[in-house]
Each structure stands twice: as C-alpha cells, then as structure tokens.
Scaffold this active site. Sequence first.
Site, PDB file in Angstrom:
ATOM      1  N   LYS A   1      18.990  13.273  28.312  1.00 14.78           N
ATOM      2  CA  LYS A   1      19.088  14.646  28.818  1.00 14.78           C
ATOM      3  C   LYS A   1      19.568  14.667  30.264  1.00 14.78           C
ATOM      4  O   LYS A   1      19.966  15.712  30.776  1.00 14.78           O
ATOM      5  CB  LYS A   1      17.736  15.345  28.690  1.00 14.78           C
TER       6      LYS A   1
ATOM      7  N   HIS B   1       6.817  21.280  23.883  1.00 16.56           N
ATOM      8  CA  HIS B   1       7.521  20.552  22.834  1.00 16.56           C
ATOM      9  C   HIS B   1       6.480  19.800  22.005  1.00 16.56           C
ATOM     10  O   HIS B   1       5.418  19.424  22.511  1.00 16.56           O
ATOM     11  CB  HIS B   1       8.495  19.568  23.490  1.00 16.56           C
TER      12      HIS B   1
ATOM     13  N   CYS C   1      11.506  22.142  17.992  1.00 15.73           N
ATOM     14  CA  CYS C   1      10.294  21.318  18.133  1.00 15.73           C
ATOM     15  C   CYS C   1       9.243  22.038  18.975  1.00 15.73           C
ATOM     16  O   CYS C   1       8.581  21.439  19.825  1.00 15.73           O
ATOM     17  CB  CYS C   1      10.619  19.955  18.732  1.00 15.73           C
TER      18      CYS C   1
END
Length: 415
Positions: free
Chosen positions: A235, A132, A373
């Site tokens: 998350k 990421h 990303c």
Amino acid sequence: MSDLSMATKTKTFDVNAIRQDFPILSQEVNGKPLVYLDNGASAQKPQAVLDAMDRYYREMHSNVHRGAHTLGDRATTAFEGARETVRAFLNAGSTREIVWTRGTTEAINLVANGLAPRLKEGDEILVSHMEHHANIVPWQMIAERTGAKVVPIQVTPEGELDMASFTSLLNDRTRILAITHVSNVLGTVNPIAPLIEQAKKQGVLTLIDGAQAVPHFQPDVQALGCDFYVFSSHKLFGPTGIGALYGRAELLEEMPPYQGGGEMIERVSFERTTWNVLPYKFEAGTPAIAEAVGLAAAIDYLNNLDRAAMEAAESALLQRANELVETVPGMSIIGTARRKVPVMSFKIEGLHPSDIGTLLDQQGIAIRTGHHCAMPLMDFYGVPGTARASFAFYNTQQEVEKLFTGLQKIQRLFT
C-alpha cells in the site's frame, strides 16, 4: 538503495512527470487509458522500486546474516539498510524495534499472540467499528483462547470515531486498544494521539493499524506514543509480501516468539532452545530480502517528493470528487468525516456496487467494490457493500472527472 527518477531528484511535485515513474499507468485497459483508482487495496510501484529489486537479484542475491562470502555481505547490508530506512520513516528509536512481517495482517497476529499471556477472563480489548477484519479477527481468536472480550467503539453516522463511546468503554478491565489510523472504507483519519494519551493513563497497551495511513502521510511513533504500529509495503508503493511491525523494545523483549525455526534462535539443543536478540526473535526462516529492498526504495522515492505538495494534491483530488457527486443522480457518499484521506466510498440508488465496478472497468476505470473486509461497518450503515474510489498522488483531476463521466454513463443506462 536505488536510483531516483528525474521527477524526484530535487523534491518537486509535477504529477505528469511523476506518472512517468509508474510504468503500469501508461497502458490501456479494454481499449481505454487506464484510470487506476484502487490504491487503497494496493498501490502501484515506481520504476525505482522495480529497479532496486532487479538489481538485488542480478547483483547480490544470497541469504542474509550468515553467508561467509561477498554476496552474503551485500545482501545483508541491503537488507539491514532497508530496516534502517523503515526505522527512520516511522521515527522509531532503534532498528531493534522494527520487525519484518508479511504485512499488516501478520503483524497484528504476531502482536495478538504475543500479548495473549497478559490476558485473562474478563479483560477487554477495544477496537473500533470501522476496523478492517485484520484488526478484528486476530483479537477475537485470542479472546476465545483467554476468556477476554472484544468490545467495539462506535462510530458516528458521518464516519468519525464516537469519542464519547470510547471514553465510556475505557475502564479498568481494558487491556489493549487496537485501532486503525485511517479507515480503509471511509478514509477517516482517527484522532490517534489523544486516544493513545487516554489509553496510557489507564495503563492500556495500544496497537495502531497504519496500513491506510502511510501512503498519505508519515507517522511518528515516538510522538504518537503508541506501543505498536503496523503497515504493509504494497500500500506504500512497494512490493507485496512484506510489511513491518514497530514495537517498543521492552514489550518485544517480553513477548514470546510467534514462529519457530531458523534465524530466530540463539542456540538449539534437544534439552532447551534460546531465542535470538531483537528483532530477529520474531523473524523465523529466510526473510523477504528483495521485498525489503523494494520497500526501502519506495520510501526513498516518497522521501524525495515534496510531501506537503503531495498531500495538497491528494486533498484537491478528493475535493474535486466531492464537487462532482451532485452530477450523478442518486449517488451518496458513505463517510463524510471532517478529516479524510482521498478515499470515497459511495452507492448509487438502484445500482449494485459490483455492477458499477464491472461497467467502470469496461471504460478502463479500476475501483474496488464489496464489503472491503469491513463487514461490521457495512452492517452499521445497513448496506451489503459499497463502491470505493481511492486516489493516490499520481492520479489527476482529469481522472477524477473521467470517473464521474463514467458513473453518469452507467446511471443513464439504468434510467
């Protein structure tokens, strides 16, 4: 920290009962029952998390640590109790090693800045091609300041880490290995333990990005032997705006503070300021107290599920999705690693990912589209972006089938 739902009181796993714990899942979107398959971006919150945060604001809100009153004591007890919950979740040796951050991104920036004094021109920082941006850009910024170099480890066409590439790149110039535990695009679970073992033999410090791992399985930082481990609450079925950094105490002691202000100081004068003890040295200003309470409630909720059954259910969702790929002409999967969490990135010949996402949304199905990303990984696969369905334990086989029914409808529109 919070009352648990009926579905989690006895460590059972009944997906229909569990779905009742997540209020948001019962709504309709565009006139269709919501099918939420964007969990890799942000997972939904159980009622236990909402209740815990509501209770904090209704019964104990105050600033922490220095309030000479009952509400201050209540807030501090809840806040530091949450830190202990995170410590136990990661199996860290001490709460001194758990630092609150705004999330994974800030945690990586904190570590990168803290390790910068160790770096000099010619030193190398290893990252993987599947990272990421949050685990690339901070290291590039530090490399620019110090003269160090960020070196990418290659991945295979299947989306697995190229171990031969890693072995060839690990050398006496390597200072830091910063790598994701699980790819947010591919779902690949990286072989973290052997990577850390090899890095330690070279005296290399290791940071593991656990943002995509912790929703699916519980890491053990002591067993892994990593120097740093980072994750985000949102998350992990907790609130936004908070995350945690695990760091070995001796390294955190050596690192300079990342930000200055209140709480992180021991004493301030115009002549000299001294720093607070761990972990407060890295926690400038009023922290996200309610969010810490919410994160602890999310972990408590997960701890009261049958985790083995949960992981098996998620694996079954991915297996069913893989079985249905052939029902959509022109559909291909990006990332077919042997060990994956339930994440499926895909493309359909002749369709742009953003069109797929928009047309699925009209059917009440939420997925993610774009580069996720992870532009270097998109470049590796030669695509501008993908569509991504990411599943959680509260998703059902029927929702997987609805996804593919939706994709079939879209595919027929363009043929």
